[in-house]
Design an enzyme around this catalytic site. Structure first.
Site, PDB file in Angstrom:
ATOM      1  N   GLY A 376       0.821  -1.197   0.000  1.00 49.47           N
ATOM      2  CA  GLY A 376       0.000   0.000   0.000  1.00 49.47           C
ATOM      3  C   GLY A 376       0.853   1.244   0.000  1.00 49.47           C
ATOM      4  N   PHE A 378       1.777   3.052   2.406  1.00 49.71           N
ATOM      5  CA  PHE A 378       2.697   3.221   3.519  1.00 49.71           C
ATOM      6  C   PHE A 378       3.769   2.140   3.575  1.00 49.71           C
ATOM      7  CE2 PHE A 378      -1.181   5.268   5.486  1.00 49.71           C
ATOM      8  CZ  PHE A 378      -0.746   6.539   5.180  1.00 49.71           C
ATOM      9  N   LYS A 395       3.272  -5.426   8.817  1.00 53.10           N
ATOM     10  CA  LYS A 395       3.251  -4.234   7.978  1.00 53.10           C
ATOM     11  C   LYS A 395       4.586  -3.510   8.148  1.00 53.10           C
ATOM     12  CE  LYS A 395      -0.378  -1.462   7.864  1.00 53.10           C
ATOM     13  NZ  LYS A 395      -1.337  -0.383   8.254  1.00 53.10           N
ATOM     14  N   ASP A 492     -11.260   6.151   6.708  1.00 51.05           N
ATOM     15  CA  ASP A 492     -10.765   5.510   5.482  1.00 51.05           C
ATOM     16  C   ASP A 492     -11.334   4.105   5.339  1.00 51.05           C
ATOM     17  OD1 ASP A 492      -9.365   5.526   3.091  1.00 51.05           O
ATOM     18  OD2 ASP A 492      -7.520   4.748   3.975  1.00 51.05           O
TER      19      ASP A 492
END
Length: 695
Positions: A376, A378, A395, A492
Site C-alpha cells: 500500500g 505506507f 506491515k 478511510d
C-alpha cells in the site's frame, strides 16, 4: 520527605526505540490526567483560556521564567503552572507556554488535568491544587536514547554518575533559578542539565532529585543519553550540547571506580562494627554453600518456563491505557510508549507488544518476496509465523514515509486500546535499526476487495457470506462510534481495509487516518483532507468536516459494492462517466435494481434481503449527514424484518444520465455538475419494502 513523595509518585515508565525522523520537528510529550472531562464551552474551559492568556506573559517576564495561577471557583476552579528552562530567553518562553496550552487541548481534549512537556518549557493545569512546591509529582516520564555509548558501560556509567550528582547539587544549592548545566571531560564529552521549580527550597529540590536519579541507573545504563521529566524537577544528559550558552560547571572525567548515579546527598555507607570481619567470613561460607543451590534452582525454573513458553502460543493482551508520541532532536530521535505502572496489567500488556526485529526477520524469512501479502501507500505487508506457530501479518512501513510515521502513531494509540471481534487485533510493534513494523493477526482471506472484485474468486462470496460481512462491518463501526470507551472516526473505510479471517468474518483494519473524538464532540474540521476518493462523504471531501456520519457514508458505499460486486471508482458509462452511486440510483428509481446484482452469486439468493441492503446503502450515502442513520440503527435495520425504512433521496455525488427528467445532484471535487433543485424521496416502483421476511 523523599519517602513521602516516592509513595505518591506514579512514575510513567517508557519504552524507547530509535529511528530516523525529519529534523527540527517539535518535541512534545503529554500526560493526560484521569479526572473527569469538562464539556465544550463550559466555565472550566473558559477558565483554562483565561489562564492561557495571562500565564505566558507572566512566565516570560518573571526573573525565574516561572509563573503560577488559578482562575474560578469550585467546582470549576483551574490551577496552572508554567516553567521555562533556565537557558531560555523571554520570547521563546512566551511562545512555548502559549503553544503548550493550545497543544494540551489538542492532545488531552476536554481533560481537566493535562501536562505538556516541550524542550524549552512545560505547562500543567488541573482542577486539583498542585501549586505548592512540596506537592508530590502527578507523574514523570523516563525517556532514553537507545544508542549505546562507545565507552565501556562501567566507564561511561561512572562518568554519568559524577555528572548527574554534580549538576543536580549545583541546581539545588547554587542557583536562584534552581537550574544547572555541566559538561564532563570524557571523550566524547557528556553534557548534563538539571532543574527544579524555582520556588522549591534547596532541601526539597535535593529530595526531588533523590527520587528520580536512581531511575537513570536502572533504565539508562550504558546509553548515550536520557532524561527524566518530572513536574517538580527534571534531569537530562547527552553526548552533544542541547542547551544554550556555556556550561556552568566543568567536571573532570572520573576514574572507573567513580560512583554510579545515586541520590544527591545520599546517606553514606555504615562503617563495619568491631568483629565485623569474623561475621563477614561466616557470611561468606554461608553464601558459598547457598549460592550454587539457588543458582541451580533458578536455572531449572528458567528452563521450565522456556519449555512452557515454547509449547504455548504467545498470548498478548492490548493495554488498557496507552499513550504515544515522538521525541525529536537533530541528533536524538526516539520513539516511546508510556504506561501507567499503578496498573500491573498495563505493564505486562505493553511489554507483550514489543517484538524483536530478529524474531520478525526469522518469522518472515527476512521479509522474503514469497511472503509478500500486499503493498500500500505506507509500505509492504508480509506473512510470518512466530514461535508457537502463530501466524502474523507484518506491515513494514516505508523508511522515508513521514505519513507512515503518523499512521503508526495512530495505529498504536487506537488499535491497542480496542477489543472487538470485527476489529483487527494488534499483535505487536517493532522499531529497531530504523525499521517501523506493525504486527497483526493473520487474515487468511486477505482483504475484502481482493475477493469481491476478482472475476474468479468472487464466487466464493455467496450471499450468506456477504450478508455476514455487511453485518460484521456494521457492528465493528458501531463499536468504534458508540460502544467503546473511545469515540473513533475511521476516515478511510473501504474494501481494502476490511480483512477476512478463515471463516470470512470481517475485521476493520488500518487506523492510520483515524481520529479520536471527545464524548461530547460531534464533528471536527481539518485543513488536510486524507482518505480515498469515492468513499469520502461530500462534507469531508469539500469542506474538511468529518464526523461519525462520514464513516456511515463510506459504509454505504461499501454495502453497494458488496451487493453489486462493482467498484465505486469505475465509470459505468463512458459518455456520462456514471459512477456506482449514480448507477445504483438509476436502477433503483427504474425498479430494475436486480439487473446490477453480482452475477457470481447463486440465483437462489434472497432477493428481499439483498434489496434491503441496497436500501440501507442508499440511506447511508445521503448528501445531508443528518439524513444518514447511526450505525446502531443500521445494525437494527439489518437484523430486523419489521423495521420501517424511509425512502431514500438521490445520493450525494450522483450523476443522472442524460435524457432523464431528474436534475443533476451536487457532486464532489472530481465531478463538474450543478446542484440539484429537487431532492424528492423516491422508491422503486412505489413498492414498500418494510415487510421483509428472512429465509
Amino acid at each position: 520527605m523523599a519517602s513521602h513523595h516516592r509513595r505518591h509518585l506514579p512514575l510513567y515508565l517508557a519504552i524507547f526505540l530509535a529511528f530516523l525522523l525529519p529534523p527540527l520537528a517539535s518535541s512534545l510529550w503529554q500526560s493526560c490526567g484521569s479526572s473527569a472531562n469538562f464539556t465544550a464551552n463550559s466555565t472550566y474551559q473558559a477558565n483554562i483560556q483565561a489562564l492561557s492568556a495571562t500565564l505566558p506573559k507572566n512566565a516570560s517576564t518573571s526573573r525565574n521564567l516561572f509563573a503560577l495561577g488559578s482562575v474560578g471557583t469550585l467546582p470549576d476552579i483551574v490551577y496552572a503552572l508554567a516553567l521555562c528552562r533556565g537557558d531560555t530567553n523571554a520570547s521563546a518562553c512566551n511562545d512555548c507556554v502559549s503553544n503548550g496550552f493550545e497543544e494540551a487541548q489538542q492532545l488531552c481534549p476536554y481533560n481537566r488535568d493535562a501536562t505538556i512537556y516541550d524542550d524549552p518549557c512545560y505547562i500543567r493545569f488541573s482542577n486539583q491544587n498542585f501549586l505548592s512546591p512540596t506537592s508530590g509529582d502527578n507523574g514523570a516520564l523516563i525517556l532514553t536514547n537507545t544508542q549505546n555509548a562507545s565507552e565501556p558501560a562501567k566507564v561511561f556509567d561512572a562518568a554519568v554518575g559524577a555528572l548527574i550528582n554534580a549538576t543536580a547539587d549545583y541546581a539545588a544549592g547554587n542557583s536562584s533559578r534552581r537550574f544547572g548545566t555541566a559538561e564532563e571531560e570524557l571523550q566524547p564529552k557528556i553534557y548534563g542539565l538539571a532543574q527544579c521549580r524555582p520556588d522549591m527550597a534547596p532541601a526539597d529540590c535535593r529530595s526531588c532529585f533523590a527520587e528520580i536519579i536512581p531511575y537513570i541507573t536502572k533504565y539508562m545504563s550504558g546509553k548515550q543519553g536520557g532524561r527524566i521529566l518530572g513536574q517538580r524537577c527534571n534531569y537530562r544528559y547527552e553526548q552533544y550540547t542541547f542547551f544554550t550558552g556555556p556550561s556552568l560547571l566543568q567536571i573532570p572525567a572520573p576514574s572507573v571506580e567513580a560512583p554510579a548515579p545515586a541520590p544527591v546527598n545520599a546517606t553514606p555507607a555504615t562503617p563495619t562494627p568491631p568483629g565485623g570481619a569474623s561475621k563477614k567470613n561466616g557470611a561468606a561460607r554461608i553464601l558459598a554453600i547457598t549460592l550454587p543451590i539457588v543458582a541451580a534452582i533458578l536455572v531449572f525454573v528458567v528452563i521450565c518456563l522456556c519449555l512452557r513458553r515454547k509449547r504455548r502460543k504467545p498470548v498478548r493482551k492490548a493495554p488498557l491505557s496507552i499513550a504515544l508520541d515522538f521525541i525529536h532532536h537533530e541528533t536524538d530521535n526516539v520513539f516511546y510508549l508510556m504506561i501507567d505502572p499503578t496498573n500491573p496489567e498495563d505493564i505486562q500488556s505493553i511489554e507483550s507488544l514489543i517484538l524483536d526485529l530478529s524474531t520478525l526477520r526469522a518469522a518472515t524469512d527476512n521479509f522474503d518476496e514469497s511472503n509478500k501479502l500486499g503493498e500500500g501507500g505506507f509500505g509492504i505487508v508480509y506473512k510470518g509465523i512466530l514461535p508457537g506457530d502463530e501466524e502474523i501479518a507484518v506491515k513494514r512501513l516505508s523508511l522515508s514515509s513521514r505519513q507512515g510515521i503518523e499512521e503508526l502513531k495512530n495505529e498504536l494509540v487506537l488499535v491497542a486500546k480496542l477489543q472487538h471481534k470485527n476489529l483487527v487485533r494488534l499483535v505487536g510493534v517493532c522499531l529497531e535499526e530504523h525499521e517501523k513494523l506493525l504486527v497483526y493477526e493473520y487474515m487468511p482471506n486477505k482483504s475484502l476487495d481482493t475477493i469481491l472484485f476478482d472475476t474468479y474468486r468472487s464466487s466464493q462470496l455467496d450471499w450468506g457470506k456477504r450478508f455476514r460481512i455487511v453485518n460484521g462491518i456494521a457492528r465493528g463501526l458501531q463499536y468504534l462510534h458508540e460502544d467503546s470507551q473511545l469515540k473513533i472516526i475511521h476516515r478511510d473505510l473501504k474494501g481494502s481495509n476490511v480483512l477476512l479471517d478463515s471463516e470470512f468474518i470481517p475485521k476493520i483494519s488500518d487506523f492510520g487516518l483515524a481520529r479520536l473524538f471527545g464524548s461530547d464532540q460531534s464533528q471536527d474540521v481539518t485543513n488536510r483532507v486524507v482518505g480515498t476518493y469515492g468513499y469520502m462523504a461530500p462534507e469531508y471531501a469539500m469542506r474538511g468536516t468529518y464526523s461519525i456520519k462520514s464513516d456511515v457514508f463510506s459504509f454505504g458505499v461499501l454495502i453497494l459494492e458488496i451487493v453489486t460486486g462493482k467498484r465505486n471508482s469505475v465509470a459505468y458509462d463512458s459518455e456520462q462517466s456514471v459512477d456506482l452511486l449514480s448507477l445504483v440510483w438509476e436502477h433503483w428509481t427504474m425498479g430494475t435494481i436486480v439487473e446490477i446484482m453480482d452475477l457470481s452469486m447463486t440465483s437462489h439468493s434472497p432477493g428481499d434481503q439483498m434489496l434491503k441492503c441496497i436500501h440501507i446503502g442508499l440511506l447511508c450515502v445521503q448528501e445531508d449527514p443528518a439524513d444518514r442513520p447511526l450505525m446502531s440503527v443500521v445494525t437494527v435495520m439489518l437484523s430486523s424484518s419489521t423495521v420501517s425504512l424511509q425512502a431514500p433521496s438521490r445520493p450525494a455525488f450522483c450523476i443522472q444520465k442524460s435524457g432523464s427528467n431528474d436534475s443533476y445532484m451536487h457532486t464532489g471535487p472530481y465531478r463538474g455538475v450543478s446542484e440539484s433543485t429537487s431532492r424528492s424521496p423516491m422508491s422503486p416502483n412505489e413498492v414498500s419494502i418494510t415487510e421483509l421476511e428472512p429465509r
